[in-house]
Structure formats: structure tokens, C-alpha cells
Design an enzyme around this catalytic site. Structure first.
Site, mmCIF file in Angstrom:
data_model
loop_
_atom_site.group_PDB
_atom_site.id
_atom_site.type_symbol
_atom_site.label_atom_id
_atom_site.label_comp_id
_atom_site.label_asym_id
_atom_site.label_seq_id
_atom_site.Cartn_x
_atom_site.Cartn_y
_atom_site.Cartn_z
ATOM 1 N N GLU A 174 39.622 25.633 51.191
ATOM 2 C CA GLU A 174 39.540 25.774 49.727
ATOM 3 C C GLU A 174 38.288 25.093 49.200
ATOM 4 O OE1 GLU A 174 41.026 28.214 48.051
ATOM 5 O OE2 GLU A 174 42.988 27.363 48.559
ATOM 6 N N HIS A 175 37.623 25.802 48.302
ATOM 7 C CA HIS A 175 36.358 25.329 47.717
ATOM 8 C C HIS A 175 35.302 25.095 48.804
ATOM 9 C CE1 HIS A 175 37.483 25.168 43.497
ATOM 10 N NE2 HIS A 175 38.690 24.800 43.911
ATOM 11 N N ASP A 227 33.922 28.133 50.138
ATOM 12 C CA ASP A 227 33.162 29.401 50.233
ATOM 13 C C ASP A 227 31.760 29.297 49.641
ATOM 14 O OD1 ASP A 227 34.210 29.468 47.610
ATOM 15 O OD2 ASP A 227 34.872 31.563 47.726
ATOM 16 N N SER A 262 44.132 49.486 30.150
ATOM 17 C CA SER A 262 45.029 48.748 31.040
ATOM 18 C C SER A 262 46.439 48.916 30.487
ATOM 19 C CB SER A 262 44.646 47.268 31.042
ATOM 20 O OG SER A 262 45.770 46.502 31.393
ATOM 21 N N SER A 313 44.038 35.933 42.470
ATOM 22 C CA SER A 313 42.891 36.841 42.438
ATOM 23 C C SER A 313 43.164 38.191 41.801
ATOM 24 C CB SER A 313 42.335 37.062 43.843
ATOM 25 O OG SER A 313 41.829 35.872 44.325
ATOM 26 N N SER A 314 43.828 38.176 40.658
ATOM 27 C CA SER A 314 43.980 39.453 39.955
ATOM 28 C C SER A 314 42.607 39.970 39.527
ATOM 29 C CB SER A 314 44.912 39.310 38.754
ATOM 30 O OG SER A 314 44.453 38.292 37.911
ATOM 31 N N GLU A 332 31.569 39.115 38.707
ATOM 32 C CA GLU A 332 32.223 37.883 38.243
ATOM 33 C C GLU A 332 31.163 36.902 37.708
ATOM 34 O OE1 GLU A 332 35.803 37.409 39.255
ATOM 35 O OE2 GLU A 332 35.885 35.593 38.059
ATOM 36 N N ASP A 358 37.544 35.603 47.423
ATOM 37 C CA ASP A 358 38.594 36.430 46.824
ATOM 38 C C ASP A 358 38.271 37.916 46.969
ATOM 39 O OD1 ASP A 358 39.356 33.925 46.078
ATOM 40 O OD2 ASP A 358 38.929 34.186 43.949
HETATM 41 C C1 GLA Z 1 38.443 30.682 43.308
HETATM 42 C C2 GLA Z 1 37.093 31.342 43.581
HETATM 43 C C3 GLA Z 1 36.819 31.432 45.076
HETATM 44 C C4 GLA Z 1 37.014 30.093 45.757
HETATM 45 C C5 GLA Z 1 38.335 29.460 45.349
HETATM 46 C C6 GLA Z 1 38.494 28.060 45.881
HETATM 47 O O1 GLA Z 1 39.488 31.482 43.765
HETATM 48 O O2 GLA Z 1 37.049 32.628 43.018
HETATM 49 O O3 GLA Z 1 35.528 31.933 45.296
HETATM 50 O O4 GLA Z 1 35.946 29.230 45.482
HETATM 51 O O5 GLA Z 1 38.501 29.413 43.936
HETATM 52 O O6 GLA Z 1 38.552 28.062 47.256
#
Ligand code: GLA
Length: 388
Positions: free
Chosen positions: A33-34, A36, A67, A127-128, A161, A173
């Protein structure tokens, strides 16, 4: 909603049939996590739920977006696709992806009517928005008859994004949504984008997602602050190690030798998380491949602690869900997943322990926060695709 109902909703909104239907899933990250946007490894899997996109030619000169969760139809001229809409319109996500094609010289010959429906809980950190971006990138490529691939769809989504939603996210994501594979997680090197699908067939153990219902505010700036703090740490480390490309390149031992170069205490903690998390991710994937789920679970717990103490992206809601889960017999591991600041946890739970897990964690969470948590048993599904 069934596909048939979606088609009816399309016909009702636009007065004609949809020509094509696409789907792209949400994701849950198991560990990593965090890392990428620091050039590290991640280990997400795609979910069986996600976002559907129905598309039909309208013969005009505008794209129309609707939507099923919103009352209005938003109409954008074909010549205006590359300009983000003001405010925080959801349309910026699909439009930002279509704009990429236009900017790369691929024109739409006529307007399209687009209907979106998703079953990823919004604001849950599953991740919607990536699902919406990737389904749009995939659909545009297919409609235009081009040959971009699943890695391109992830990159196009990530760029949308950044440019249309203002979040400087990494690629995890969108990559997971695009490249998901049933019953597999994706071990992705976010620097080179090389990856491997690793089977996640756990005997008698389920991946359980728990939703805090405390929305994560990814665009609130706290995420972009973390990205900037990592950049500060990287720049300070470069004063002693000029060739360093990413924080994730450093082993823990190498980091200890040069960490003194980071003078900003916050940046120092952030970097320490990243370096440790990269190591944990490598160890976890190795353990999973060896069938050692206990070790995998312990690494998930350690990941949560580091995200709580060093990265500071958890908070009362996520901490309560994870820490209550750790108390339960039959829970192998539990941690926050995604960006943090609310959203969901992911846990590995023995099947026979699931009822106790849901009951006890749910109860303790309600007592502490006043909120009812939701629990889903995750099904790991395939990535972006055309359905009809
Ligand atoms: C969000 C971001 C990802 C990643 C995560 C943390 O989901 O969109 O790119 O950085 O946080 O791992």
C-alpha cells in the site's frame, strides 16, 4: 442489476438501443500500500463487481453521459471532450479517458450515448473511479477499432485521474481493473509494469472486505500530500545517493544507512513505511506461493501498523475494524486497503470463523463509531472486457 435491465434503462434514457456493453471491475489490494507511486510492488486483485458501460451511436455531434445513480444527462460537444468539466463532475472520469484518444489523433466519427451503472460501493476505497476510467478507456478503444492493450487502458485511466480529477494516484487501481484475472492476484512492479498473475486459491479461507462506511476522501489533498512527502524524502536521499530513482529501490538495510539524510521528520516516516512495505510485499507473495498463509496474514497486520503509525492514513474507523479483527480466532490477517482515510479493510478469515468475525467486529465497531459496518466475501474476478 441484470444486463437486460441495463439495456432497458438505456433505451428509456436515450430512446434507442445500446450497440455495445462493457465491464471493468473494482479491486481490493491484499498488500503493498502506497508503494505504487514510489516505484514499488503491489498485490491487488480485481473483484467480481465493477462498472458497466453501455454505448450507442446517436448520429449527432455530442457525447451524452448518464449514470443510473444520477438524475441528469450530461452532454458534451465532440470538440470539447479534452476540456475537463468544472467542479467534481463524475463525467470527468470517462470523458478524461475519451479525451486521451482524441488528443492522440483518434476522432469519433459521430456522437455516442453512454449509460453507466456500477455496483462498487462509492467512496469505499475499492476503486469505483478506476473501474469507470478503465471501462471507458476499453470501450473507446473497441469502438474506434484500435489496438491499445490492457496496460495502455490502465495508463490512460491513471492520466485521466491526474488531469481530470486532480488526484496524483499511482497505477495500481487502474492496472488491477484492467488486468484482473479470476482467482488470481496481480504482483505488479509499478516501476517497470512487469507483472505476474499469482493464484489465490485458499483452502477453507476467504478474503473478507469490511466497509467502514466512513468515506475516504481521496481528493481531499491528504493523498496528494503523501505523494509530495515521498518526493521530499527521495530528493533528500539523493543528496547522498544521486542515482536513486525510487524510494522502493532501497532495502531496509540500505535505508538505515542513509535515512539520516532525510531532515523532514514526516517525510522520514513516510519513506520508512514505503521501504518496509516493499519488503513485506515481497515476503508475502513468497509466503503465498509456498502455501504459508499464516505468514501472509502476519505481514498484512504489520502493513496496517505501518500505515497507521508511519504513513498515518488509517484513523479510528479503519483501526477499529482491523484491531478488532486481530482479536478473533481464525482471522489470519487484517489491514486497511486502498488509499485509506476511511474506506475498507481486507481480511483473511477461516470459513468457520466468518460468522463470529462479522458479529464481533461489527458489534465493536458500532459501539466505538456509531456506524454499521458492511461485510462482503470477495470473489476475485476478471478484468476489463466487452460483454456484448
Ligand atoms: C489509491 C491510489 C493508488 C494507490 C493506493 C494506495 O487507491 O489510487 O494508486 O496509491 O491509494 O496504495
Amino acid at each position: 442489476m441484470e444486463i437486460k435491465e441495463l439495456k432497458e434503462a438505456f433505451a428509456q434514457a436515450y430512446g434507442h438501443e445500446a450497440d455495445r456493453i462493457y465491464f471493468s471491475p473494482g479491486r481490493v489490494n491484499l498488500i503493498g500500500e502506497h508503494t505504487d507511486y514510489n516505484g514499488g510492488y503491489v498485490f491487488p486483485c480485481a473483484l467480481s463487481f465493477g462498472t458497466y458501460l453501455l454505448l450507442g451511436r446517436n448520429g449527432g455531434k455530442t457525447m451524452r453521459f448518464k449514470s443510473l445513480n444520477m438524475p441528469e444527462i450530461v452532454e458534451v460537444g465532440l470538440d470539447d471532450l479534452t476540456t475537463p468539466l468544472p467542479g467534481k463532475s463524475w463525467v470527468n472520469y470517462p470523458m478524461g479517458c475519451m479525451a486521451w484518444y482524441v488528443r492522440h489523433g483518434h476522432q469519433f466519427d459521430q456522437g455516442l450515448d453512454i449509460l453507466i451503472w456500477g455496483n462498487v460501493p462509492a467512496g469505499a476505497g475499492l476503486s469505483s473511479s478506476a473501474a469507470l476510467e478503465v471501462v471507458a478507456a476499453f470501450a473507446a478503444n473497441d469502438y474506434l477499432g484500435l489496438n491499445y492493450n490492457h496496460t495502455d487502458f490502465a495508463k490512460i485511466g491513471q492520466l485521466a485521474e491526474h488531469e481530470f480529477a486532480g488526484v496524483n494516484c499511482g497505477i495500481m487501481d487502474q492496472f488491477a481493473s484492467s488486468w484482473g484475472k479470476k482467482d488470481h492476484a496481480i504482483h505488479l512492479n509499478c516501476d517497470t509494469l512487469e507483472f505476474e498473475h499469482v493464484p489465490v486459491k485458499l483452502d477453507g479461507i476467504k478474503v473478507v472486505i469490511a466497509n467502514t462506511h466512513s468515506p475516504h476522501h481521496l481528493d481531499s489533498g491528504a493523498y496528494n500530500d503523501r505523494v509530495a512527502q515521498c518526493q521530499t524524502a527521495l530528493e533528500q536521499l539523493r543528496t547522498v545517493r544521486p542515482a536513486l530513482k525510487n524510494l522502493a529501490e532501497l532495502t531496509e538495510a540500505e535505508f538505515e544507512q542513509i535515512e539520516g539524510a532525510i531532515t523532514d521528520p514526516t517525510a522520514h516516516k513516510r519513506a520508512r513505511h514505503v521501504v518496509g512495505e516493499v519488503q513485506r510485499t515481497a515476503d508475502a507473495v513468497r509466503a503465498l506461493k509456498a502455501g504459508d498463509i499464516e505468514t501472509f496474514g502476519k505481514l498484512m497486520n504489520a502493513s496496517h501498523v505501518s500505515l497507521r503509525d508511519d504513513y498515518e492514513v488509517t484513523g479510528l474507523h479503519l483501526d477499529t475494524l482491523a484491531e478488532e479483527a486481530w482479536k478473533i480466532e481464525g482471522v489470519l490477517g487484517s489491514r486497511m486497503t486502498g488509499g485509506g482515510f476511511g474506506g475498507c479493510t481486507v481480511s483473511l478469515v477461516r470459513e468457520e470463523a466468518i460468522p463470529a468475525f462479522i458479529e464481533q467486529v461489527g458489534k465493536a465497531y458500532k459501539e466505538k463509531t456509531g456506524i454499521e459496518a458492511d461485510f462482503y466475501i470477495a470473489e476475485i474476478g476478471d478484468g476489463a472486457r466487452r460483454i456484448e
